[in-house]
Scaffold this active site. Sequence first.
Site, PDB file in Angstrom:
ATOM      1  N   ASP A   1       0.849  -1.187   0.000  1.00  0.00           N
ATOM      2  CA  ASP A   1       0.000   0.000   0.000  1.00  0.00           C
ATOM      3  C   ASP A   1       0.889   1.244   0.000  1.00  0.00           C
ATOM      4  O   ASP A   1       1.903   1.298   0.690  1.00  0.00           O
ATOM      5  CB  ASP A   1      -0.900  -0.014   1.245  1.00  0.00           C
ATOM      6  CG  ASP A   1      -2.067   0.952   1.118  1.00  0.00           C
ATOM      7  OD1 ASP A   1      -3.224   0.490   1.026  1.00  0.00           O
ATOM      8  OD2 ASP A   1      -1.831   2.188   1.113  1.00  0.00           O
TER       9      ASP A   1
ATOM     10  N   GLN B   1     -14.562   2.205   1.647  1.00  0.00           N
ATOM     11  CA  GLN B   1     -13.900   1.844   0.384  1.00  0.00           C
ATOM     12  C   GLN B   1     -13.652   3.092  -0.453  1.00  0.00           C
ATOM     13  O   GLN B   1     -14.548   3.924  -0.625  1.00  0.00           O
ATOM     14  CB  GLN B   1     -14.795   0.864  -0.400  1.00  0.00           C
ATOM     15  CG  GLN B   1     -14.108   0.305  -1.645  1.00  0.00           C
ATOM     16  CD  GLN B   1     -14.913  -0.798  -2.326  1.00  0.00           C
ATOM     17  OE1 GLN B   1     -16.066  -1.059  -1.973  1.00  0.00           O
ATOM     18  NE2 GLN B   1     -14.296  -1.443  -3.302  1.00  0.00           N
TER      19      GLN B   1
ATOM     20  N   HIS C   1     -10.169  -5.426  -3.024  1.00  0.00           N
ATOM     21  CA  HIS C   1      -8.826  -5.614  -2.466  1.00  0.00           C
ATOM     22  C   HIS C   1      -8.942  -6.010  -1.012  1.00  0.00           C
ATOM     23  O   HIS C   1      -9.805  -5.537  -0.287  1.00  0.00           O
ATOM     24  CB  HIS C   1      -7.966  -4.355  -2.612  1.00  0.00           C
ATOM     25  CG  HIS C   1      -8.636  -3.086  -2.169  1.00  0.00           C
ATOM     26  ND1 HIS C   1      -9.597  -2.458  -2.926  1.00  0.00           N
ATOM     27  CD2 HIS C   1      -8.501  -2.343  -1.048  1.00  0.00           C
ATOM     28  CE1 HIS C   1     -10.021  -1.382  -2.289  1.00  0.00           C
ATOM     29  NE2 HIS C   1      -9.376  -1.289  -1.137  1.00  0.00           N
TER      30      HIS C   1
HETATM   31  P1  5GP Z   1      -9.754   1.326   0.430  1.00  0.00           P
HETATM   32  O1  5GP Z   1      -9.789   2.701   1.067  1.00  0.00           O
HETATM   33  O2  5GP Z   1     -10.521   1.337  -0.876  1.00  0.00           O
HETATM   34  O3  5GP Z   1     -10.117   0.203   1.331  1.00  0.00           O
HETATM   35  O4  5GP Z   1      -8.224   1.054   0.092  1.00  0.00           O
HETATM   36  C1  5GP Z   1      -7.554   1.618  -0.985  1.00  0.00           C
HETATM   37  C2  5GP Z   1      -6.085   1.575  -0.644  1.00  0.00           C
HETATM   38  O5  5GP Z   1      -5.341   1.791  -1.825  1.00  0.00           O
HETATM   39  C3  5GP Z   1      -5.639   2.653   0.354  1.00  0.00           C
HETATM   40  O6  5GP Z   1      -5.088   2.029   1.513  1.00  0.00           O
HETATM   41  C4  5GP Z   1      -4.609   3.462  -0.436  1.00  0.00           C
HETATM   42  O7  5GP Z   1      -3.526   3.895   0.367  1.00  0.00           O
HETATM   43  C5  5GP Z   1      -4.179   2.505  -1.523  1.00  0.00           C
HETATM   44  N1  5GP Z   1      -3.757   3.149  -2.751  1.00  0.00           N
HETATM   45  C6  5GP Z   1      -4.418   4.140  -3.419  1.00  0.00           C
HETATM   46  N2  5GP Z   1      -3.737   4.485  -4.532  1.00  0.00           N
HETATM   47  C7  5GP Z   1      -2.634   3.692  -4.566  1.00  0.00           C
HETATM   48  C8  5GP Z   1      -1.541   3.595  -5.490  1.00  0.00           C
HETATM   49  O8  5GP Z   1      -1.442   4.295  -6.511  1.00  0.00           O
HETATM   50  N3  5GP Z   1      -0.587   2.675  -5.207  1.00  0.00           N
HETATM   51  C9  5GP Z   1      -0.645   1.880  -4.091  1.00  0.00           C
HETATM   52  N4  5GP Z   1       0.345   1.021  -3.903  1.00  0.00           N
HETATM   53  N5  5GP Z   1      -1.663   1.940  -3.204  1.00  0.00           N
HETATM   54  C10 5GP Z   1      -2.639   2.843  -3.441  1.00  0.00           C
END
Ligand code: 5GP
Length: 112
Positions: A31, A92, A98
Site C-alpha cells: 500500500d 472503500q 482488495h
Molecule cells: P480502500 O480505502 O478502498 O479500502 O483502500 C484503498 C487503498 O489503496 C488505500 O489504503 C490506499 O492507500 C491505496 N492506494 C491508493 N492508490 C494507490 C496507489 O497508486 N498505489 C498503491 N500502492 N496503493 C494505493
Amino acid sequence: MNSDCLFCRIVEGSIPVAIVEETEGSVAFRDINPQAPTHVLLIPRRHVESLNEVDDAQMMGDLVRLAQVVAAREGLGDGWRLVTNVGKDGGQTVYHLHLHLLGGRRMGWPPG
Ligand code: 5GP
Ligand code: ZN
C-alpha cells in the site's frame, strides 16, 4: 480490464507499485500509505468492484491463500489482520476488490 480503474492499471503494469507476489489470478503489492509495518493489498486480476460483487469462490480462495503466503514471508507469526472495506460506509475508496493484509504491530479492536 477497466481503464478507468486504478487497480486494473496496476495489474496491467501501467502504474508502478512494489509487487510482493503474483499468481495467475492475483497480485499482492505494498500500500502506498501504509497503516502498519506490513500493509499489503491483495487484488484479483479480474475487475470486481467489491466483496458485494464476488461470484467466484476460487478467486476468493486464491486471495486468502496468497494472504497466508505473504503473511508467512513477512514474518507475521504473532498474528495479522485481513480487511476488506465495502462501499461508502465501509470506507472503500478504490472500487476494485482488495484485501488489506496488515501486521507487524498489535491491532486495535474495534476498528474505527
Ligand atoms: P480502500 O480505502 O478502498 O479500502 O483502500 C484503498 C487503498 O489503496 C488505500 O489504503 C490506499 O492507500 C491505496 N492506494 C491508493 N492508490 C494507490 C496507489 O497508486 N498505489 C498503491 N500502492 N496503493 C494505493
Ligand atoms: Zn479494476
